[in-house]
Write a protein that holds these residues in place. Structure first.
Motif, PDB file in Angstrom:
ATOM      1  N   GLN A   1       0.788  -1.279   0.067  1.00 39.20           N
ATOM      2  CA  GLN A   1       0.333   0.157  -0.269  1.00 39.20           C
ATOM      3  C   GLN A   1       0.881   1.216  -0.113  1.00 39.20           C
ATOM      4  OE1 GLN A   1      -2.586  -0.152   3.235  1.00 39.20           O
ATOM      5  NE2 GLN A   1      -4.090   1.491   2.249  1.00 39.20           N
ATOM      6  N   GLN A   3       1.421   5.387   0.639  1.00 36.16           N
ATOM      7  CA  GLN A   3       0.909   6.638   0.782  1.00 36.16           C
ATOM      8  C   GLN A   3       0.645   7.872   0.476  1.00 36.16           C
ATOM      9  OE1 GLN A   3       2.091   7.860   4.982  1.00 36.16           O
ATOM     10  NE2 GLN A   3      -0.321   7.986   5.754  1.00 36.16           N
ATOM     11  N   THR A  97      -6.810   6.122  -5.854  1.00 38.04           N
ATOM     12  CA  THR A  97      -7.669   4.585  -6.672  1.00 38.04           C
ATOM     13  C   THR A  97      -6.870   4.782  -6.998  1.00 38.04           C
ATOM     14  OG1 THR A  97      -9.260   4.108  -6.551  1.00 38.04           O
ATOM     15  CG2 THR A  97      -9.287   6.126  -7.370  1.00 38.04           C
ATOM     16  N   SER A  98      -6.423   3.387  -8.122  1.00 33.63           N
ATOM     17  CA  SER A  98      -5.473   3.062  -8.473  1.00 33.63           C
ATOM     18  C   SER A  98      -6.580   2.308  -9.856  1.00 33.63           C
ATOM     19  CB  SER A  98      -4.880   1.783  -8.533  1.00 33.63           C
ATOM     20  OG  SER A  98      -3.334   2.624  -7.537  1.00 33.63           O
ATOM     21  N   TYR A 112     -11.421   5.157  -2.246  1.00 28.76           N
ATOM     22  CA  TYR A 112     -10.300   5.482  -2.540  1.00 28.76           C
ATOM     23  C   TYR A 112      -9.257   4.284  -1.122  1.00 28.76           C
ATOM     24  CZ  TYR A 112     -11.824   8.873  -4.813  1.00 28.76           C
ATOM     25  OH  TYR A 112     -12.555  10.679  -5.959  1.00 28.76           O
ATOM     26  N   ALA A 113      -8.572   3.754  -1.953  1.00 35.31           N
ATOM     27  CA  ALA A 113      -7.501   2.597  -1.290  1.00 35.31           C
ATOM     28  C   ALA A 113      -6.391   3.483  -0.172  1.00 35.31           C
ATOM     29  CB  ALA A 113      -7.145   1.161  -1.854  1.00 35.31           C
ATOM     30  N   ASP A 114      -5.977   4.006  -0.615  1.00 34.00           N
ATOM     31  CA  ASP A 114      -4.631   5.315  -0.232  1.00 34.00           C
ATOM     32  C   ASP A 114      -5.296   6.206   0.316  1.00 34.00           C
ATOM     33  OD1 ASP A 114      -3.619   3.672  -2.999  1.00 34.00           O
ATOM     34  OD2 ASP A 114      -2.982   2.517  -0.940  1.00 34.00           O
TER      35      ASP A 114
END
Length: 125
Positions: A1, A3, A97-98, A112-114
């Motif tokens: 992950q 940041q 988000t990727s 959003y993951a990050d």
């Protein structure tokens, strides 16, 4: 992950301006956003941008005062905040988000993951 790294923010009087920046190191995400959380309140959406096409999204509370922009080459987004109000006081969090995200979901924090480390913005009356 990964940041995201945030910078900017600070203290300003009502009516003043501040800027925030956020870098997503390593690769260009599909979309990035700003959320904020005031003391005792839930995190709320502020603005978002799709880095490839440049589509932008704003909450009603900041529309016309805040501008989100992005530089896909530098994997960076910016938030220019004008005519700040005391109710804008909050911790501002950058998110990324990727993955492809439908426009209808861009304002949802679950997209959003990050997440960045947070930056304080304080607006005095």
């Amino acid at each position: 992950q990964v940041q995201p790294r945030q910078s900017g923010g600070g203290l300003v009087q009502a009516g003043g301006s501040l800027g925030l920046a956020c870098v997503f190191p390593g690769r260009t995400p599909y979309a990035m956003a700003w959320f904020r959380r005031a003391p005792g309140q839930e995190r709320e959406f502020v603005a978002a941008i799709k880095l490839a096409g440049g589509d932008t999204y704003y909450s009603d509370s900041v529309k016309g005062r805040f501008t989100i922009s992005g530089d896909a080459h530098r994997q960076t987004i910016y938030l220019q905040m004008e005519n700040l109000k005391p109710e804008d006081t909050a911790e501002y969090d950058c998110a990324a988000t990727s993955y492809y995200t439908d426009s209808s979901y861009m304002t949802n924090r679950g997209a959003y993951a990050d997440w960045g480390q947070g930056t304080q913005v304080t607006v005095s009356p």
